[in-house]
Design an enzyme around this catalytic site. Structure first.
Site, PDB file in Angstrom:
ATOM      1  N   TYR A  32       5.729  26.446  69.534  1.00 32.50           N
ATOM      2  CA  TYR A  32       5.477  25.278  68.202  1.00 32.50           C
ATOM      3  C   TYR A  32       4.208  26.289  67.822  1.00 32.50           C
ATOM      4  CZ  TYR A  32       2.402  22.739  70.372  1.00 32.50           C
ATOM      5  OH  TYR A  32       1.653  21.744  70.736  1.00 32.50           O
ATOM      6  N   LEU A 203      -5.975  26.617  73.936  1.00 31.55           N
ATOM      7  CA  LEU A 203      -5.230  26.867  72.482  1.00 31.55           C
ATOM      8  C   LEU A 203      -6.430  27.300  71.170  1.00 31.55           C
ATOM      9  CD1 LEU A 203      -2.497  27.824  71.622  1.00 31.55           C
ATOM     10  CD2 LEU A 203      -3.230  25.229  69.807  1.00 31.55           C
TER      11      LEU A 203
HETATM   12  N1  PDD Z   1      -2.167  20.655  68.406  1.00 31.93           N
HETATM   13  N2  PDD Z   1      -5.577  22.413  71.788  1.00 31.93           N
HETATM   14  C1  PDD Z   1      -4.226  21.515  72.293  1.00 31.93           C
HETATM   15  C2  PDD Z   1      -3.613  21.853  72.810  1.00 31.93           C
HETATM   16  C3  PDD Z   1      -3.315  21.612  70.684  1.00 31.93           C
HETATM   17  O1  PDD Z   1      -1.969  21.236  71.501  1.00 31.93           O
HETATM   18  C4  PDD Z   1      -4.056  22.026  69.963  1.00 31.93           C
HETATM   19  C5  PDD Z   1      -2.910  21.837  68.293  1.00 31.93           C
HETATM   20  C6  PDD Z   1      -5.516  22.246  69.255  1.00 31.93           C
HETATM   21  C7  PDD Z   1      -5.751  22.467  67.830  1.00 31.93           C
HETATM   22  O2  PDD Z   1      -5.101  23.625  67.484  1.00 31.93           O
HETATM   23  P1  PDD Z   1      -5.016  23.520  65.722  1.00 31.93           P
HETATM   24  O3  PDD Z   1      -6.839  23.548  65.255  1.00 31.93           O
HETATM   25  O4  PDD Z   1      -4.369  25.073  65.588  1.00 31.93           O
HETATM   26  O5  PDD Z   1      -4.100  22.551  65.437  1.00 31.93           O
HETATM   27  C8  PDD Z   1      -5.883  22.728  70.389  1.00 31.93           C
HETATM   28  C9  PDD Z   1      -1.424  20.150  67.576  1.00 31.93           C
HETATM   29  C10 PDD Z   1      -1.382  19.985  66.365  1.00 31.93           C
HETATM   30  C11 PDD Z   1       0.154  19.502  68.431  1.00 31.93           C
HETATM   31  O6  PDD Z   1       0.431  19.190  69.347  1.00 31.93           O
HETATM   32  O7  PDD Z   1       0.301  18.622  67.425  1.00 31.93           O
END
Ligand code: PDD
Length: 292
Positions: A32, A203
């Protein structure tokens, strides 16, 4: 009526359905993305697109529409009348529906693609006042670099944190802080900005990348290294980053107040730099529209 995207079409949310044999349902076998619309642009769309391509490749899912991801996100906002608002688009692709067996279907079946958009209200108070977080053992798998929908370790840990009244929880694996349940985590010690290096245990957040780029341009010293759990409370400042929360200051960990219990100076500086970046993008778009 709300329209969602399902397998190439916009359909009413009530009419959207997928097979119970979908491997997303049976195995959490899918990936996703979450992208944020700021009323006139998606922040970091190219990077989100690249990460989606990578996640699909790592999972060996062949989604023929992948090249059109940015346009598909745009059109979902349009059909829902959200183009002028702040919004989030959630996009998921699973391996598709097939009789249950652990092996990937051979020949492959058509992947299932599903997306929805919702109006978004940023949590201004969290950013202004800072938040309390807790620590938790990192019970997740060893491919956290893939943005997979298999998030049980994240949701179980987050649920426990919420029950304790916490905003987020940060994970400890082999004695070091990896990231949070749905955000990345940064530390400030002296004049250094510290965060876990990209690896299979985190991530690689798009917001993480944006903050590192802003900090680099400002000449802030960056250390991409793991912080040990016992060093946590010696940090001067801590903050979280994610697409939805941008930069959120942390003011206490497991009930221990950090510093003065208010967002620190470097964190506030990085928040200001993020705001400047957003304002600059908006100004460029307005200018381009004027020239048109
Ligand atoms: N979450 N680490 C994890 C485990 C995450 O699920 C997310 C993002 C991030 C931050 O990534 P980014 O800056 O690309 O949003 C780090 C999203 C927003 C979610 O699961 O809703």
């Amino acid at each position: 009526m709300e329209k969602v995207y399902l397998n190439g079409k916009h359909v009413n949310r009530e009419d959207a359905s997928v097979s119970p044999d979908d491997r997303g349902f049976l195995f959490a076998d899918g990936v996703y993305e979450v992208v944020r619309w700021y009323g006139s642009f998606f922040l970091g769309m190219e990077e989100h697109h690249r990460r989606l391509i990578r996640s699909l490749r790592e999972m060996e899912i062949d989604w023929p529409e992948v090249e059109h991801f940015p346009e598909l996100c745009h059109s979902l906002l349009e059909v829902n009348g959200l183009s002028e608002n702040q919004a989030l688009v959630y996009f998921q692709i699973t391996r598709g529906a097939a009789r249950r067996t652990h092996q990937y279907p051979n020949p492959p079946v058509a992947p299932t693609s599903y997306a929805f958009a919702s109006a978004f209200n940023p949590d201004k108070e969290a950013r202004l006042k800072g938040v309390a977080i807790s620590t938790a053992p990192d019970i997740r798998w060893a491919r956290c670099d893939i943005k997979s929908v298999s998030l049980l370790g994240n949701t179980m840990s987050f649920q426990k944190a919420r029950e304790k009244g916490m905003y987020e929880c940060i994970f400890i694996r082999n004695g070091v802080i990896t990231e949070a349940s749905h955000s990345n985590v940064f530390f400030i010690k002296g004049s250094n900005l510290i965060t876990h290096p990209p690896s299979n245990h985190i991530l690689s957040g798009i917001t993480r990348g944006i903050i590192l780029e802003l900090a680099r341009k400002e000449g802030i010293r960056i250390i991409e290294d793991a912080v040990h759990a016992e060093e946590l409370l010696q940090m001067d400042e801590v903050f979280l980053t994610s697409t939805s929360s941008e930069v959120t200051p942390v003011i206490s960990i497991d009930g221990n107040q950090l510093g003065s219990g208010t967002p620190g100076e470097m964190t506030r500086r990085l928040i200001a730099l993020t705001e400047d970046k957003l304002a600059a993008i908006i100004a460029t778009i307005k200018n381009a529209n004027r020239i048109k």
